[in-house]
Design a protein around this motif. Structure first.
Motif, PDB file in Angstrom:
ATOM      1  N   MET A 177       0.810  -1.288   0.107  1.00 23.90           N
ATOM      2  CA  MET A 177      -0.054  -0.037  -0.247  1.00 23.90           C
ATOM      3  C   MET A 177       0.966   1.508   0.055  1.00 23.90           C
ATOM      4  SD  MET A 177      -3.054   0.817  -0.187  1.00 23.90           S
ATOM      5  CE  MET A 177      -3.843   2.522  -0.208  1.00 23.90           C
ATOM      6  N   GLU A 178       2.015   1.137   0.905  1.00 28.67           N
ATOM      7  CA  GLU A 178       2.710   2.537   0.935  1.00 28.67           C
ATOM      8  C   GLU A 178       3.306   2.504  -0.476  1.00 28.67           C
ATOM      9  OE1 GLU A 178       2.926   0.257   3.654  1.00 28.67           O
ATOM     10  OE2 GLU A 178       3.794   1.247   5.542  1.00 28.67           O
ATOM     11  N   ALA A 179       3.794   1.559  -0.939  1.00 32.26           N
ATOM     12  CA  ALA A 179       4.427   1.612  -2.030  1.00 32.26           C
ATOM     13  C   ALA A 179       3.722   2.193  -3.299  1.00 32.26           C
ATOM     14  CB  ALA A 179       5.061   0.093  -2.656  1.00 32.26           C
TER      15      ALA A 179
ATOM     16  N   PHE B 187       5.275  11.566   4.755  1.00 32.38           N
ATOM     17  CA  PHE B 187       3.937  11.537   4.536  1.00 32.38           C
ATOM     18  C   PHE B 187       3.154  10.583   4.959  1.00 32.38           C
ATOM     19  CE2 PHE B 187       0.356  11.835   1.479  1.00 32.38           C
ATOM     20  CZ  PHE B 187       0.028  13.024   1.586  1.00 32.38           C
ATOM     21  N   GLY B 188       3.862   9.264   5.309  1.00 31.86           N
ATOM     22  CA  GLY B 188       3.199   8.409   5.357  1.00 31.86           C
ATOM     23  C   GLY B 188       2.560   8.313   6.824  1.00 31.86           C
ATOM     24  N   VAL B 189       3.377   8.920   7.561  1.00 34.02           N
ATOM     25  CA  VAL B 189       2.967   9.168   9.167  1.00 34.02           C
ATOM     26  C   VAL B 189       1.613  10.013   9.287  1.00 34.02           C
ATOM     27  CG1 VAL B 189       3.675  10.166  11.496  1.00 34.02           C
ATOM     28  CG2 VAL B 189       5.105   9.048  10.025  1.00 34.02           C
ATOM     29  N   MET B 190       1.597  10.854   8.428  1.00 34.88           N
ATOM     30  CA  MET B 190       0.204  11.767   8.329  1.00 34.88           C
ATOM     31  C   MET B 190      -0.839  10.819   8.045  1.00 34.88           C
ATOM     32  SD  MET B 190       1.271  15.005   6.539  1.00 34.88           S
ATOM     33  CE  MET B 190       2.749  16.035   6.561  1.00 34.88           C
ATOM     34  N   LEU B 191      -0.707   9.708   7.199  1.00 38.63           N
ATOM     35  CA  LEU B 191      -1.997   8.998   6.725  1.00 38.63           C
ATOM     36  C   LEU B 191      -1.852   7.592   7.792  1.00 38.63           C
ATOM     37  CD1 LEU B 191      -1.418   8.899   2.967  1.00 38.63           C
ATOM     38  CD2 LEU B 191      -2.825  10.238   4.225  1.00 38.63           C
TER      39      LEU B 191
ATOM     40  N   GLY C  82       8.737   6.282   7.866  1.00 38.90           N
ATOM     41  CA  GLY C  82       9.825   5.992   6.882  1.00 38.90           C
ATOM     42  C   GLY C  82       9.267   5.469   5.496  1.00 38.90           C
ATOM     43  N   GLY C  83       8.072   5.124   5.518  1.00 36.08           N
ATOM     44  CA  GLY C  83       7.414   4.336   4.442  1.00 36.08           C
ATOM     45  C   GLY C  83       7.218   5.135   3.173  1.00 36.08           C
ATOM     46  N   ILE C  84       6.878   6.664   3.311  1.00 37.10           N
ATOM     47  CA  ILE C  84       6.460   7.333   2.150  1.00 37.10           C
ATOM     48  C   ILE C  84       7.092   8.759   2.758  1.00 37.10           C
ATOM     49  CG2 ILE C  84       4.783   8.485   0.690  1.00 37.10           C
ATOM     50  CD1 ILE C  84       2.686   6.436   1.945  1.00 37.10           C
ATOM     51  N   VAL C  85       8.309   8.942   2.136  1.00 33.83           N
ATOM     52  CA  VAL C  85       9.023  10.075   2.233  1.00 33.83           C
ATOM     53  C   VAL C  85       8.940  10.890   1.036  1.00 33.83           C
ATOM     54  CG1 VAL C  85      11.163  10.848   3.065  1.00 33.83           C
ATOM     55  CG2 VAL C  85      10.349   8.971   4.089  1.00 33.83           C
ATOM     56  N   TYR C  86       8.519  12.154   1.085  1.00 32.44           N
ATOM     57  CA  TYR C  86       8.139  12.893  -0.140  1.00 32.44           C
ATOM     58  C   TYR C  86       8.755  14.212  -0.046  1.00 32.44           C
ATOM     59  CZ  TYR C  86       5.645  13.908  -4.156  1.00 32.44           C
ATOM     60  OH  TYR C  86       4.968  14.351  -5.509  1.00 32.44           O
TER      61      TYR C  86
END
Lengths: 343, 418
Positions: A1-3, A172-176, A181-185
């Motif tokens: 999902m993160e990917a 960004f992942g933490v917000m969701l 570290g999953g989604i760093v943008y």
């Protein structure tokens, strides 16, 4: 999902650039019926507006600072940007830091001016000529613009950083609610996407909710009737050309922190944005935007290591592959209208 | 000289059997054009070296083998492109892909079979032809801008693939070179450390005979003459195509495809044939490029290379016989000669003026030469598209008409405008 979310996000920023350039291209095509190969050059000119602006506001004069001494004991000469004199040092520093977003203010009038000049000076004479001639003359113009920029700014990319506050990435992942570290943008890419969304929305709103936009849409649908009603549609189309140039220019301005501008960046984008326009459907504004984001996201997914392991090199060709499939199965593109460029 | 060439669009070829008796079946004007081109090409080492060695103008000499080879090879490329664009009006923006594919095929033939150029060139032509058959079959389903984009997409795909995935076949970024240890099954093994060179039955491409006459030095290069003969053959073939019923059919596609459909003729086989022929011309050019410098890189397929052949054809005059050759020669000349002019050279030219004035002139001219030659090219190209849609050939006709001022002269201009 993160990917998956990460790849969608990755696709959004490139897709935004594609969508913005393609929007301008199709706006010109839909209004004036001109295939503008110089549109990539307009994107590049926008990027160099940002470079010029950030250089302009750093123009300095030298003063002798009595309070500081250099190593020989003489008073130190320091360069003071004029902007300090006008706004004070604190405000000046902020402005230099935020040079790229601020250069939008300069880019809009400059790009509209260039666009109007281009249409009145050159494109106007090509309405009655075949599309091939239009492609060729604008292609020549693109080379000329490119070489002029190369002459004044050199051939090397010019780094133009984003404001300090927007450099770096955030999680960004933490917000969701995903693991850290999953989604760093990167911030700036998000800014770019939001900016593109605002510009696109503004263009659509302008066409949809103003009288001017209504006349332009009417002109796009049936130019002759609008002319018969006593409306000088040419003048409005000229302004639309300026607007399209400004949209391409703004896309270029905001793209500078992502990719340092060089003189041939426009050409690199042009080829892709033409593919985008054709996939979206010539003359269809929503089609251009949709295809822009779609191709950006598809490209991002094709760049995933998992995909590359199965199909190496697919990320390089996926856009063209999609374009070929779309053109052969849906000849008018995703949202093309009937009767546009059918000959 | 150019009258008869560009009237091609207007004059209906009347090739009755009685008239076919001329040179290789060409009518009078075409035959004289072919002879003229043949003489110019074969005497190119003299013509292109008009200035004595060591003189100030010597840098305008273009009579060195490398550049002369490029003139004729890109001439072939442009002649082929003109058969597609000039006759049918289909603007392909991906022709460099065929040149690139031809080059790769040619070098593989030299790596695997023999260093002889003839098999290599034949392989280039065939492979490029097959590739263009596939691309053409798909792209020609659409016309206009869609066709341009489709060909562009195919070319960019080929470029991207050659650069990344197909590295084992294409050598990726480094490209392909000939090595002494390549398994040439028809040739004997080369000694270790020798550089393999392409040859024609033992005659190496790089072989040159130099003739010194006074201060002049003329170079006759084997590779150039082989390429020149290929170009003459290609030129002859293109005249025949222009004058054939097939050529008429292609012009019909350009002028009114709808009417062609109404008469019950499908244009597709004709356009596809034209596409494949022009792809094979590109393959021939690619094979010759490999024969001359025995190396290939993927950048040969980049879309700017496709754009270049478009520039050549338009600049010279699309749809005319001689135009593409002129355009190719012109652009290659600028690329190799104008780009070498630097500030010192310019200062030398304007040295006869007073100091201040010469500085002004150097400053004005400098952006247009040397590294800025692309600017001159772009401006010139725009000027040609705007004022002379018939290219340099039309320009020549206008000039000729201005000097003659009789009825035949204005007639030629009118015909060219059509």
């Amino acid at each position: 999902m993160e990917a998956i979310i990460l790849q969608v996000l990755n696709g959004l920023d490139k897709g935004s650039a594609y969508a913005l350039i393609a929007l301008g291209l199709t706006l010109i095509f839909g209004t004036l019926g001109v295939v503008n190969f110089a549109h990539g050059a307009l994107f590049m000119l926008g990027a160099f507006c940002a470079v010029t602006f950030s250089r302009l506001i750093q123009v300095s004069h030298t003063v002798i600072d009595e309070t500081q001494k250099d190593f020989l004991g003489n008073p130190l000469k320091v360069d003071v940007p004029y902007i300090y004199d006008f706004f004070g040092q604190a405000a000046g520093d902020v402005m230099i830091d935020w040079a790229v977003p601020l250069s939008i203010l300069m880019a809009i009038p400059v790009m509209i001016g260039i666009g109007v000049l281009m249409e009145r000076g050159l494109i106007k004479h090509f309405y009655k000529r075949p599309h091939a001639d239009q492609i060729l003359v604008t292609f020549g113009l693109a080379i000329v613009l490119q070489e002029i920029i190369k002459y004044f700014y050199g051939a090397n990319p010019i780094p133009t950083p984003a404001p300090d506050a927007l450099v770096g990435s955030f999680d960004f992942g933490v917000m969701l609610g995903f693991d850290p570290g999953g989604i760093v943008y990167p911030y700036w890419r998000l800014v770019y996407f939001l900016f593109a969304a605002i510009v696109i929305a503004a263009v659509f709103a302008f066409l949809q909710f103003t009288t001017f936009g209504m006349v332009v849409r009417a002109g796009m649908a049936d130019r002759e009737t609008v002319t018969l009603l006593g409306i000088d549609i040419d003048k409005r189309f000229t302004i639309m050309f300026g607007l399209a140039a400004a949209v391409a220019g703004l896309a270029g301005v905001m793209y500078t922190p992502i990719n340092s501008p060089n003189y041939h960046m426009g050409m690199d984008f042009l080829v892709l944005s033409f593919v985008v326009v054709v996939v979206g459907g010539m003359g269809s504004l929503p089609g251009a935007v949709l295809a822009g984001f779609l191709l950006g996201i598809i490209e991002a997914f094709a760049s995933m290591p998992e995909v590359l392991n199965v199909l190496p090199g697919i990320n390089q060709i996926i856009i063209y592959l999609v374009a070929i499939v779309v053109l052969l199965t849906r000849p008018r593109g995703l949202m093309g209208r009937k009767g546009v460029m059918e000959d | 000289m150019t009258d008869q060439t560009s009237n091609a669009g207007a004059v209906r070829p009347q090739t009755s059997k009685a008239e076919k008796s001329g040179l290789f079946g060409l009518r009078g004007k075409d035959a004289s054009l072919l002879i003229l081109v043949a003489i110019l090409t074969l005497c190119a080492p003299f013509i292109l070296n008009p200035f004595p060695e060591g003189s100030a103008m010597a840098q305008f000499n273009a009579g060195y083998p490398d550049l002369m080879q490029r003139f004729v090879i890109f001439g072939i490329f442009a002649i082929g492109f003109n058969i597609l664009f000039g006759l049918t009006g289909y603007l392909s923006f991906g022709h460099a892909a065929f040149l690139g594919v031809g080059s790769y095929a040619g070098i593989w033939s030299m790596k695997l079979l023999t260093l002889n150029v003839i098999p290599s060139i034949l392989v280039s032509i065939v492979v490029a032809g097959l590739f263009s058959l596939i691309v053409g079959w798909i792209s020609l389903r659409r016309s206009g801008i869609y066709f341009s984009i489709l060909t562009l997409a195919f070319a960019m795909m080929s470029f991207a693939l050659a650069y990344s995935v197909l590295t084992p076949i294409t050598g990726g970024e480094t490209g392909l070179q000939l090595k002494y240890f390549d398994p040439r099954i028809l040739d004997g093994a080369l000694a270790e450390g020798t550089t393999p060179r392409a040859n024609l039955f033992g005659l190496e491409m790089g072989t040159s005979y130099e003739l010194a006459v006074g201060n002049w030095l003329f170079t006759f290069n084997a590779g150039y003459y082989i390429a020149a003969i290929c170009m003459l053959a290609a030129f002859y073939l293109s005249i025949r195509i222009f004058r054939s019923p097939f050529g008429m059919m292609l012009r019909a596609v350009k002028s009114n495809q709808q009417r062609l459909n109404y008469t019950g003729i499908s244009p597709k086989p004709y356009t596809l044939a034209a596409f494949v022929i022009s792809g094979m011309y590109a393959g021939l050019a690619g094979g010759l490029l490999v024969a001359m410098d025995t190396q290939v890189g993927a950048e040969r397929m980049f879309w700017t290379a496709s754009g270049e052949v478009v520039l050549m054809t338009i600049l010279g005059g699309a749809g005319t016989l001689i135009g593409p050759v002129l355009g190719a020669g012109f652009i290659k000349y600028m690329e190799n000669i104008v780009s070498t002019i630097n500030k010192t050279t310019l200062e030398g030219w304007f040295a006869f003026m007073p100091d201040g004035l010469s500085d002004v002139f150097v400053t004005i001219v400098y952006p247009f030469v040397g590294k800025g030659w692309h600017l001159t090219l772009g401006l010139l190209f725009m000027a040609v598209v705007i004022f002379l849609p018939g290219g340099l050939v039309q320009g020549g006709q206008k000039l000729a008409a201005m000097f003659r001022r009789d009825k035949s002269g204005t007639g030629a201009t009118k015909a060219a405008k059509e």
